[in-house]
Scaffold this active site. Sequence first.
Site, short mmCIF file in Angstrom:
data_model
loop_
_atom_site.label_atom_id
_atom_site.label_comp_id
_atom_site.label_asym_id
_atom_site.label_seq_id
_atom_site.Cartn_x
_atom_site.Cartn_y
_atom_site.Cartn_z
N LEU A 56 0.80 -1.18 0.02
CA LEU A 56 -0.03 -0.02 0.03
C LEU A 56 0.70 1.43 0.01
O LEU A 56 1.61 1.49 0.90
CB LEU A 56 -0.87 0.16 1.16
CG LEU A 56 -1.75 1.26 1.51
CD1 LEU A 56 -3.00 1.46 0.21
CD2 LEU A 56 -2.64 1.11 2.74
N ASP A 57 0.69 1.90 -1.17
CA ASP A 57 1.32 3.34 -1.35
C ASP A 57 2.71 3.40 -1.35
O ASP A 57 3.68 4.30 -0.83
CB ASP A 57 1.07 4.45 -0.09
CG ASP A 57 -0.74 4.65 -0.15
OD1 ASP A 57 -1.21 4.92 -1.24
OD2 ASP A 57 -1.07 5.14 0.89
N GLU A 58 3.40 2.22 -1.58
CA GLU A 58 4.70 2.09 -1.68
C GLU A 58 5.26 1.62 -2.89
O GLU A 58 6.39 0.89 -3.11
CB GLU A 58 5.13 0.94 -0.51
CG GLU A 58 5.10 1.51 0.82
CD GLU A 58 5.51 0.55 2.12
OE1 GLU A 58 6.44 -0.35 1.51
OE2 GLU A 58 5.13 0.74 2.88
#
Length: 290
Positions: free
Chosen positions: A233-235
Amino acid sequence: MPPRPDPGREFVLTLSCPDQAGLVHAVSGFLVEHSGNILESQQFDDRLQGRFFMRVHFDVSDPETSLERLRTDFAPVAEAYRIDWRLHDAAAPTRTLIMVSKYGHCLNDLLFRKSTGALNIDVPAIVSNHREFEALAHTHGIPFHHIPVTPQTKADAEAELLELVQRLDIDLVVLARYMQILSDDLCKRLEGRAINIHHSFLPSFKGARPYLQAHQRGVKLVGATGHYVTPDLDEGPIIEQDVVRVDHSDDPDALVTMGRDVEARVLARAVQWHSESRILLNGHHTVVFR
């Protein structure tokens, strides 16, 4: 704004491969043999990873030189040098599906840029888990698909989304402040062709009301990150980031306003660079030929 490429006469070749002697010569020789004239060429040699990256925008003078012929004739060159590559018509718009929830600043910005020709994209569909922007979609003549998501319906909702992606021949999925976490399986299916935008503060604040948290901590910068979607997530691989300075006089509402503005700008640049084939994946990183 520069003129649009000439359909069927201008092409973009992007490639990555193990670094080795003769790569540029092989590409330029191929273009010469096919009446190609280089309009723009950029390259990057990643010495740490031993990989070479290149983007070439070229036109052709021979009317018999088609995209299909170029692809067929470049295949042996690619095989000889172990090249991962894409070759496409530079004028062809990127078929883009936009997903949104209840915040419409990024959606509005993308649709405006598309309408002015600043983004070379087609938008065959807008998908949302809410109905707030159904009228906006219709104003732009774009079909709106309301796909509610609950824990019980998440699998069915993602199946419906994938069916749309396949049926509409979508090249790129843009999460324009779509506030649902995609499953690992969906992220993998959309690998390299789904872009997300999220706020990124120094320090970073996660969870509800991040701008209020930022104000309470007295941050001096607010910003945003555009990245490819991955199961982490978001990486995912970062495409673009930007920040704007703030100070003690800016209340939480001002931070929200400035944050939304920078989010829209960053996402628009990420979508533009993807649509122009300026981004090449390099493991967890990106090479961006701006």
